[in-house]
Design a protein around this motif. Structure first.
Motif, PDB file in Angstrom:
ATOM      1  N   GLN A  57     -51.734  -9.629 -23.835  1.00  0.00           N
ATOM      2  CA  GLN A  57     -50.793  -8.817 -22.915  1.00  0.00           C
ATOM      3  C   GLN A  57     -49.677  -9.577 -22.382  1.00  0.00           C
ATOM      4  OE1 GLN A  57     -54.766  -8.055 -20.567  1.00  0.00           O
ATOM      5  NE2 GLN A  57     -53.071  -7.196 -19.378  1.00  0.00           N
ATOM      6  N   THR A  58     -48.562  -8.780 -22.364  1.00  0.00           N
ATOM      7  CA  THR A  58     -47.289  -9.231 -21.807  1.00  0.00           C
ATOM      8  C   THR A  58     -47.011  -8.812 -20.319  1.00  0.00           C
ATOM      9  OG1 THR A  58     -46.353  -9.729 -23.945  1.00  0.00           O
ATOM     10  CG2 THR A  58     -44.892  -9.455 -22.213  1.00  0.00           C
ATOM     11  N   VAL A  59     -47.111  -9.674 -19.401  1.00  0.00           N
ATOM     12  CA  VAL A  59     -47.086  -8.883 -18.063  1.00  0.00           C
ATOM     13  C   VAL A  59     -45.648  -9.444 -17.575  1.00  0.00           C
ATOM     14  CG1 VAL A  59     -48.076  -9.133 -15.833  1.00  0.00           C
ATOM     15  CG2 VAL A  59     -49.268  -9.400 -17.973  1.00  0.00           C
ATOM     16  N   LEU A  60     -45.128  -8.329 -17.006  1.00  0.00           N
ATOM     17  CA  LEU A  60     -43.690  -8.581 -16.365  1.00  0.00           C
ATOM     18  C   LEU A  60     -44.138  -8.600 -14.591  1.00  0.00           C
ATOM     19  CD1 LEU A  60     -40.431  -8.553 -16.149  1.00  0.00           C
ATOM     20  CD2 LEU A  60     -40.657  -6.090 -15.665  1.00  0.00           C
ATOM     21  N   ILE A  61     -43.582  -9.684 -14.033  1.00  0.00           N
ATOM     22  CA  ILE A  61     -43.903  -9.951 -12.496  1.00  0.00           C
ATOM     23  C   ILE A  61     -42.646  -9.326 -11.744  1.00  0.00           C
ATOM     24  CG2 ILE A  61     -44.823 -11.222 -10.611  1.00  0.00           C
ATOM     25  CD1 ILE A  61     -46.420 -12.769 -12.692  1.00  0.00           C
ATOM     26  N   ASP A  62     -42.637  -8.306 -11.172  1.00  0.00           N
ATOM     27  CA  ASP A  62     -41.307  -7.921 -10.543  1.00  0.00           C
ATOM     28  C   ASP A  62     -39.950  -7.416 -11.441  1.00  0.00           C
ATOM     29  OD1 ASP A  62     -42.665  -7.847  -8.045  1.00  0.00           O
ATOM     30  OD2 ASP A  62     -41.527  -9.643  -7.239  1.00  0.00           O
ATOM     31  N   ALA A  63     -39.198  -6.685 -11.211  1.00  0.00           N
ATOM     32  CA  ALA A  63     -38.280  -6.154 -11.972  1.00  0.00           C
ATOM     33  C   ALA A  63     -36.899  -6.127 -11.825  1.00  0.00           C
ATOM     34  CB  ALA A  63     -38.565  -4.610 -12.289  1.00  0.00           C
ATOM     35  N   GLY A  64     -36.747  -7.217 -10.794  1.00  0.00           N
ATOM     36  CA  GLY A  64     -35.314  -7.401 -10.456  1.00  0.00           C
ATOM     37  C   GLY A  64     -34.537  -6.231  -9.553  1.00  0.00           C
ATOM     38  N   LEU A  65     -33.244  -6.110  -9.459  1.00  0.00           N
ATOM     39  CA  LEU A  65     -32.549  -5.187  -8.860  1.00  0.00           C
ATOM     40  C   LEU A  65     -32.214  -4.129  -9.901  1.00  0.00           C
ATOM     41  CD1 LEU A  65     -31.220  -4.508  -5.968  1.00  0.00           C
ATOM     42  CD2 LEU A  65     -28.951  -5.627  -7.098  1.00  0.00           C
ATOM     43  N   GLY A  66     -31.983  -4.225 -11.114  1.00  0.00           N
ATOM     44  CA  GLY A  66     -31.567  -3.099 -11.956  1.00  0.00           C
ATOM     45  C   GLY A  66     -30.215  -2.919 -11.578  1.00  0.00           C
ATOM     46  N   SER A  67     -29.668  -1.741 -12.270  1.00  0.00           N
ATOM     47  CA  SER A  67     -28.250  -1.306 -12.093  1.00  0.00           C
ATOM     48  C   SER A  67     -27.902  -0.230 -11.382  1.00  0.00           C
ATOM     49  CB  SER A  67     -27.915  -0.905 -13.664  1.00  0.00           C
ATOM     50  OG  SER A  67     -29.032   0.317 -14.121  1.00  0.00           O
ATOM     51  N   GLU A  68     -28.892   0.068 -10.742  1.00  0.00           N
ATOM     52  CA  GLU A  68     -28.715   1.371  -9.831  1.00  0.00           C
ATOM     53  C   GLU A  68     -27.852   0.941  -8.512  1.00  0.00           C
ATOM     54  OE1 GLU A  68     -30.494   4.713 -10.561  1.00  0.00           O
ATOM     55  OE2 GLU A  68     -29.926   3.515 -12.188  1.00  0.00           O
ATOM     56  N   PHE A  69     -27.600  -0.358  -8.333  1.00  0.00           N
ATOM     57  CA  PHE A  69     -26.876  -0.703  -7.153  1.00  0.00           C
ATOM     58  C   PHE A  69     -25.623  -1.330  -7.380  1.00  0.00           C
ATOM     59  CE2 PHE A  69     -31.601  -0.676  -6.577  1.00  0.00           C
ATOM     60  CZ  PHE A  69     -31.638   0.494  -5.476  1.00  0.00           C
ATOM     61  N   PRO A  70     -24.675  -0.843  -7.743  1.00  0.00           N
ATOM     62  CA  PRO A  70     -23.397  -1.315  -8.483  1.00  0.00           C
ATOM     63  C   PRO A  70     -22.504  -2.353  -7.302  1.00  0.00           C
ATOM     64  CG  PRO A  70     -22.955   0.943  -7.918  1.00  0.00           C
ATOM     65  CD  PRO A  70     -24.496   0.740  -7.970  1.00  0.00           C
TER      66      PRO A  70
ATOM     67  N   SER B 250     -42.761  -4.083 -25.602  1.00  0.00           N
ATOM     68  CA  SER B 250     -43.704  -4.960 -25.695  1.00  0.00           C
ATOM     69  C   SER B 250     -44.663  -5.407 -24.263  1.00  0.00           C
ATOM     70  CB  SER B 250     -43.470  -6.395 -26.256  1.00  0.00           C
ATOM     71  OG  SER B 250     -42.551  -7.247 -25.304  1.00  0.00           O
ATOM     72  N   VAL B 251     -44.207  -4.899 -23.273  1.00  0.00           N
ATOM     73  CA  VAL B 251     -44.589  -5.025 -21.875  1.00  0.00           C
ATOM     74  C   VAL B 251     -45.706  -4.061 -21.752  1.00  0.00           C
ATOM     75  CG1 VAL B 251     -44.164  -5.207 -19.454  1.00  0.00           C
ATOM     76  CG2 VAL B 251     -42.441  -6.091 -20.827  1.00  0.00           C
ATOM     77  N   THR B 252     -47.054  -4.507 -21.697  1.00  0.00           N
ATOM     78  CA  THR B 252     -48.061  -4.041 -21.462  1.00  0.00           C
ATOM     79  C   THR B 252     -48.306  -3.674 -19.979  1.00  0.00           C
ATOM     80  OG1 THR B 252     -49.515  -5.854 -21.414  1.00  0.00           O
ATOM     81  CG2 THR B 252     -49.095  -4.822 -23.505  1.00  0.00           C
ATOM     82  N   ASP B 253     -48.061  -4.690 -18.903  1.00  0.00           N
ATOM     83  CA  ASP B 253     -48.338  -4.354 -17.559  1.00  0.00           C
ATOM     84  C   ASP B 253     -47.155  -4.882 -16.619  1.00  0.00           C
ATOM     85  OD1 ASP B 253     -51.706  -4.194 -17.506  1.00  0.00           O
ATOM     86  OD2 ASP B 253     -50.938  -5.368 -19.185  1.00  0.00           O
ATOM     87  N   VAL B 254     -47.178  -4.297 -15.593  1.00  0.00           N
ATOM     88  CA  VAL B 254     -45.969  -4.759 -14.560  1.00  0.00           C
ATOM     89  C   VAL B 254     -46.799  -5.051 -13.356  1.00  0.00           C
ATOM     90  CG1 VAL B 254     -43.920  -4.212 -13.169  1.00  0.00           C
ATOM     91  CG2 VAL B 254     -43.819  -3.458 -15.483  1.00  0.00           C
ATOM     92  N   VAL B 255     -46.659  -6.329 -12.846  1.00  0.00           N
ATOM     93  CA  VAL B 255     -46.966  -6.651 -11.541  1.00  0.00           C
ATOM     94  C   VAL B 255     -45.979  -6.400 -10.421  1.00  0.00           C
ATOM     95  CG1 VAL B 255     -48.468  -8.019  -9.917  1.00  0.00           C
ATOM     96  CG2 VAL B 255     -48.947  -7.884 -12.426  1.00  0.00           C
ATOM     97  N   LEU B 256     -46.060  -5.776  -9.197  1.00  0.00           N
ATOM     98  CA  LEU B 256     -44.970  -5.651  -8.236  1.00  0.00           C
ATOM     99  C   LEU B 256     -45.530  -6.403  -7.082  1.00  0.00           C
ATOM    100  CD1 LEU B 256     -43.928  -2.154  -8.614  1.00  0.00           C
ATOM    101  CD2 LEU B 256     -42.759  -4.255  -9.570  1.00  0.00           C
ATOM    102  N   THR B 257     -44.825  -7.424  -6.547  1.00  0.00           N
ATOM    103  CA  THR B 257     -45.323  -8.213  -5.328  1.00  0.00           C
ATOM    104  C   THR B 257     -45.245  -7.116  -4.223  1.00  0.00           C
ATOM    105  OG1 THR B 257     -43.076  -9.125  -5.235  1.00  0.00           O
ATOM    106  CG2 THR B 257     -44.765 -10.480  -6.372  1.00  0.00           C
ATOM    107  N   HIS B 258     -44.144  -6.328  -4.045  1.00  0.00           N
ATOM    108  CA  HIS B 258     -43.760  -5.546  -3.203  1.00  0.00           C
ATOM    109  C   HIS B 258     -42.667  -4.604  -3.523  1.00  0.00           C
ATOM    110  CE1 HIS B 258     -41.069  -8.788  -2.185  1.00  0.00           C
ATOM    111  NE2 HIS B 258     -40.420  -8.008  -1.255  1.00  0.00           N
ATOM    112  N   LEU B 259     -42.603  -3.604  -2.771  1.00  0.00           N
ATOM    113  CA  LEU B 259     -41.603  -2.259  -3.428  1.00  0.00           C
ATOM    114  C   LEU B 259     -40.059  -2.355  -2.689  1.00  0.00           C
ATOM    115  CD1 LEU B 259     -44.224   0.547  -3.616  1.00  0.00           C
ATOM    116  CD2 LEU B 259     -43.490  -1.204  -5.231  1.00  0.00           C
TER     117      LEU B 259
END
Length: 304
Positions: A83-96, A117-126
C-alpha cells in the motif's frame, strides 16, 4: 518511493533549488515528507489568548516576523507492504490567493510518485489546507477509482454543520473552510472509510482520533521493528513546545486541543519516537524533550 534528483529527469519546471522532500525509514515502512509550500498567517492567530507582549517576545526569540509569517505546510507519503498511503493532501490549486502553497502535485511528480499508485488517503481533519489537493485538477484527476479515504467519523459528521463559535480566524476563513469541506464530502463520500477511534490503514500505519483541533482530528502512528514515528497533523505547532497553553485560532475546542498536545508531547518525550507535523518547519522530523514544564523540539540530523 523514488528520490531521484528531478534535475536529471528531463522534465521542465520540476527542478528546485530548495529541497522539498525528505525520506525517512521507519523499520520496513518508507516515509517521504513533502512540503506543499507555505501559507501566510497572522501572528495573533498563532496564540490569540496570549499576552501581546509575551507573543511578541516569543516571535522575536524565534527570529520570526511580528505580524505575518510563513506557515509551513507538510504532507507525508507512506509505503507499507503493498500500500501507498497519502497522509493529508495539502492546499491544492483551488485557492490562487495562496501562491506559495499547493505544490504537492508537482512535487509528487518530481519524486517519481504516480498519483494512481496511491491506494489510501488518511485525512487528519477536513480543513482546506489538508484536503484541497484532492479537489479540482490537482491530485484528484489522477487518483484511482478504488481509492480508500480514511477519516474519523466524528470529523465527517462535524462538517455537515460546522460550529466556528470557539475559533478565532481571520474574516472569510470560516466560509472558505465550510465550502471546501462541503465540496470534499460531496465528491468523495462514496470513497470514505470512516473510523470511530482507531484504524489500521496499512501494516504498522494506524490512524487514531484525538479530537481537540477539530472534533475528529486524528494523528497517524507508524511502527515497524523497533522504530516509531507519529504524524501529528495540527495537534502540535511550533509555538506549542514553549507554550502548549496558547490557543491557535483554528482550534474548534481550544482547551481540549491544549490537553491533547500536552498528552501527545509528554508521550513522545517519554518513548523518544520521532515526530512530524503539518506546520512545523520542513522537514519537521524531530524528537521531543522535556524542559521543566514545557518541551523542546530537537531536530533530527538529516540522513544522507
Amino acid at each position: 518511493m523514488s528520490s531521484d534528483n528531478p534535475s536529471h529527469s528531463g522534465r521542465p519546471g520540476l527542478d528546485e533549488l530548495v529541497p522539498s522532500r525528505y525520506a525517512v525509514q521507519v523499520g520496513d515502512i518508507e516515509v517521504l515528507v513533502i512540503s506543499d509550500g507555505v501559507l501566510p498567517i497572522g501572528a495573533e492567530t498563532l496564540a490569540y489568548n496570549a499576552d501581546s507582549a509575551d507573543l511578541a517576545a516569543w516571535l522575536d526569540d524565534m527570529f520570526l516576523p511580528p505580524d505575518v509569517l510563513d506557515w509551513p505546510l507538510n504532507v507525508v507519503v507512506v509505503r507499507s507492504g503493498e500500500q501507498t498511503v497519502l497522509i493529508d493532501a495539502g492546499l491544492g490549486s483551488e485557492f490562487p490567493d495562496f501562491q506559495q502553497a499547493g505544490r504537492l502535485a508537482v512535487r509528487l511528480e518530481a519524486a517519481g510518485i504516480d498519483t494512481a499508485s496511491v491506494t489510501d488517503v488518511v485525512l487528519t481533519h477536513l480543513h482546506m489546507d489538508h484536503i484541497g489537493g484532492l479537489l479540482g485538477d490537482g491530485l484528484g484527476r489522477g487518483l484511482r477509482p478504488d481509492l480508500r479515504v480514511h477519516v474519523a467519523a466524528a470529523e465527517a459528521e462535524f462538517w455537515e454543520s460546522p460550529d466556528f463559535s470557539r475559533t478565532s480566524m481571520p474574516a472569510g476563513v470560516p466560509d472558505a473552510l465550510r465550502s471546501a469541506a462541503t465540496r470534499f464530502l460531496e465528491e468523495y463520500r462514496g470513497r470514505l472509510r470512516p473510523f470511530e477511534t482507531e484504524h489500521e490503514v496499512a501494516p504498522g500505519v494506524v490512524a487514531t482520533r484525538t479530537g481537540g483541533h477539530t472534533p475528529g482530528h486524528s494523528v497517524v502512528r507508524l511502527a515497524s521493528g523497533g522504530d516509531r514515528l507519529t504524524f501529528a497533523g495540527d495537534a502540535v505547532f511550533q509555538v506549542a513546545f514553549d507554550r502548549p497553553d496558547w490557543f491557535n485560532g483554528f482550534e474548534h475546542d481550544p482547551e481540549e486541543a491544549a490537553r491533547v498536545r500536552v498528552r501527545l508531547l509528554q508521550e513522545l518525550a517519554a518513548n523518544r519516537e520521532a515526530l512530524v507535523a503539518t506546520h512545523l518547519p520542513f522537514p519537521s522530523v524531530c524528537h521531543v524533550a522535556t524542559a521543566g514544564n514545557t518541551f523542546r523540539c530537537v531536530p533530527a540530523v538529516w540522513d544522507f
